[in-house]
Design a protein around this motif. Structure first.
Motif, PDB file in Angstrom:
ATOM      1  N   VAL A   1     -12.788 -11.244  -2.306  1.00 38.35           N
ATOM      2  CA  VAL A   1     -13.275  -9.863  -2.337  1.00 38.35           C
ATOM      3  C   VAL A   1     -12.165  -8.910  -1.909  1.00 38.35           C
ATOM      4  CG1 VAL A   1     -14.894  -8.213  -1.339  1.00 38.35           C
ATOM      5  CG2 VAL A   1     -15.684 -10.498  -1.957  1.00 38.35           C
ATOM      6  N   GLU A   2     -11.438  -9.275  -0.855  1.00 39.75           N
ATOM      7  CA  GLU A   2     -10.342  -8.421  -0.396  1.00 39.75           C
ATOM      8  C   GLU A   2      -9.272  -8.286  -1.476  1.00 39.75           C
ATOM      9  OE1 GLU A   2      -7.369  -7.820   3.418  1.00 39.75           O
ATOM     10  OE2 GLU A   2      -7.911  -9.862   2.835  1.00 39.75           O
ATOM     11  N   GLU A   3      -8.960  -9.381  -2.147  1.00 44.93           N
ATOM     12  CA  GLU A   3      -7.957  -9.343  -3.215  1.00 44.93           C
ATOM     13  C   GLU A   3      -8.388  -8.396  -4.335  1.00 44.93           C
ATOM     14  OE1 GLU A   3      -6.635 -12.235  -6.865  1.00 44.93           O
ATOM     15  OE2 GLU A   3      -6.928 -13.193  -4.909  1.00 44.93           O
ATOM     16  N   ILE A   4      -9.652  -8.493  -4.745  1.00 45.60           N
ATOM     17  CA  ILE A   4     -10.161  -7.632  -5.816  1.00 45.60           C
ATOM     18  C   ILE A   4     -10.163  -6.177  -5.365  1.00 45.60           C
ATOM     19  CG2 ILE A   4     -12.187  -7.096  -7.232  1.00 45.60           C
ATOM     20  CD1 ILE A   4     -12.905 -10.124  -7.010  1.00 45.60           C
ATOM     21  N   HIS A   5     -10.594  -5.940  -4.128  1.00 41.92           N
ATOM     22  CA  HIS A   5     -10.599  -4.575  -3.582  1.00 41.92           C
ATOM     23  C   HIS A   5      -9.195  -3.985  -3.583  1.00 41.92           C
ATOM     24  CE1 HIS A   5      -9.839  -1.873  -0.139  1.00 41.92           C
ATOM     25  NE2 HIS A   5     -10.972  -1.308  -0.495  1.00 41.92           N
ATOM     26  N   ASN A   6      -8.230  -4.742  -3.094  1.00 39.84           N
ATOM     27  CA  ASN A   6      -6.864  -4.228  -3.014  1.00 39.84           C
ATOM     28  C   ASN A   6      -6.287  -3.958  -4.401  1.00 39.84           C
ATOM     29  OD1 ASN A   6      -7.131  -4.467  -0.278  1.00 39.84           O
ATOM     30  ND2 ASN A   6      -5.776  -6.233  -0.062  1.00 39.84           N
ATOM     31  N   ASN A   7      -6.555  -4.858  -5.341  1.00 36.94           N
ATOM     32  CA  ASN A   7      -6.095  -4.630  -6.716  1.00 36.94           C
ATOM     33  C   ASN A   7      -6.705  -3.355  -7.286  1.00 36.94           C
ATOM     34  OD1 ASN A   7      -4.537  -6.954  -6.740  1.00 36.94           O
ATOM     35  ND2 ASN A   7      -6.108  -8.215  -7.696  1.00 36.94           N
ATOM     36  N   MET A   8      -7.981  -3.140  -6.995  1.00 33.06           N
ATOM     37  CA  MET A   8      -8.675  -1.958  -7.508  1.00 33.06           C
ATOM     38  C   MET A   8      -8.075  -0.672  -6.952  1.00 33.06           C
ATOM     39  SD  MET A   8     -12.669  -0.779  -7.055  1.00 33.06           S
ATOM     40  CE  MET A   8     -12.453  -0.428  -5.294  1.00 33.06           C
ATOM     41  N   VAL A   9      -7.926  -0.596  -5.629  1.00 36.24           N
ATOM     42  CA  VAL A   9      -7.451   0.662  -5.040  1.00 36.24           C
ATOM     43  C   VAL A   9      -5.997   0.934  -5.426  1.00 36.24           C
ATOM     44  CG1 VAL A   9      -9.113   0.571  -3.149  1.00 36.24           C
ATOM     45  CG2 VAL A   9      -6.846  -0.423  -2.813  1.00 36.24           C
ATOM     46  N   LEU A  10      -5.194  -0.116  -5.556  1.00 33.86           N
ATOM     47  CA  LEU A  10      -3.808   0.081  -5.982  1.00 33.86           C
ATOM     48  C   LEU A  10      -3.741   0.514  -7.445  1.00 33.86           C
ATOM     49  CD1 LEU A  10      -2.173  -2.978  -4.189  1.00 33.86           C
ATOM     50  CD2 LEU A  10      -1.686  -0.572  -3.717  1.00 33.86           C
TER      51      LEU A  10
END
Length: 246
Positions: free
Chosen positions: A112-121
């Motif tokens: 989830v953290e990986e997907i979140h970080n990819n999204m915000v970046l």
């Protein structure tokens, strides 16, 4: 039993005794996304701020479900904020839909953290380009708009020069100077970006994708994709497809 409107004041909201953190950090985070501040967002991700649960509301007793709910809220705010700050609405909603579909398949907090970080970046990077675009010349701005609107067509320098009403040599020189890469490279990168979405989210064949994006041939598309992404379209689909197509 349904609560009557006149009894709404009797509902208690103190199941979670924790105190929510001050909103200043959250507002600063969203401001950095909307303003395209990649450095600040990279720092936020590196410090794992999204995973820090102190002062954050409990939306579910299940930790994984709870963090997923928070990411959906984040996606909704970022999507609409980016639209208000200049990101094309359909593009923003497609980005949001893509990351939420990926979130649906996540089974660990780390994923989830990986997907979140990819999204915000991803959103921040798009906003950075928009902010940069506002400082460039009118011919190059028109050129970028035309490329985006006709990304599925075969685009030539002469067509773009005619549309922007300048010579092809002038447009080529100014585009390279202001955007930092040649027009042909920019067009290829945008086409490959679209092809990545199609490979992830559809079962279209590689040949059909190549034709849809007006590549000269399937082999030309595969070569361009590998040059840009580093792997073949087939390998990319195997690694990133949201749904495992038959």
């Amino acid at each position: 039993m349904t609560t009557r409107p006149e009894n709404i004041h009797l509902i208690t909201y103190d199941e979670d005794p924790s105190v929510h953190r001050d909103t200043s950090e959250e507002l600063s985070f969203f401001h950095n996304v909307f303003s395209g501040n990649m450095e600040a967002i990279h720092k936020n991700c590196d410090e794992h701020r999204f995973m820090d649960s102190s002062g954050v509301g409990v939306l579910s007793s299940n930790p994984l479900t709870n963090i997923k709910y928070h990411m959906v809220v984040t996606a909704a705010i970022i999507t609409r904020g980016c639209i208000q700050n200049g990101l094309e609405s359909e593009r923003a909603f497609r980005m949001s839909d893509y990351y939420i579909r990926r979130l649906d398949n996540a089974t660990t907090l780390e994923k989830v953290e990986e997907i979140h970080n990819n999204m915000v970046l991803d959103f921040t990077g798009k906003m950075r380009l928009i902010k940069h675009k506002r400082g460039i010349s009118r011919p190059v701005t028109k050129c970028l708009d035309y490329i985006y609107a006709h990304i599925y067509d075969r685009l030539t320098l002469n067509d773009l020069a005619e549309y922007t009403n300048v010579s092809s040599s002038y447009l080529s020189r100014q585009f390279n100077k202001e955007i930092g890469i040649p027009i042909s490279d920019y067009i290829r990168e945008r086409k490959i970006e679209i092809s990545e979405e199609l490979l992830r989210d559809t079962d279209e064949s590689i040949l059909d994708i190549a034709c849809r994006l007006s590549f000269a041939s399937q082999s030309h598309f595969i070569q361009a994709f590998k040059t840009t992404v580093g792997i073949t379209p087939k390998k990319y689909r195997q690694q990133n497809s949201v749904k495992k197509w038959n």
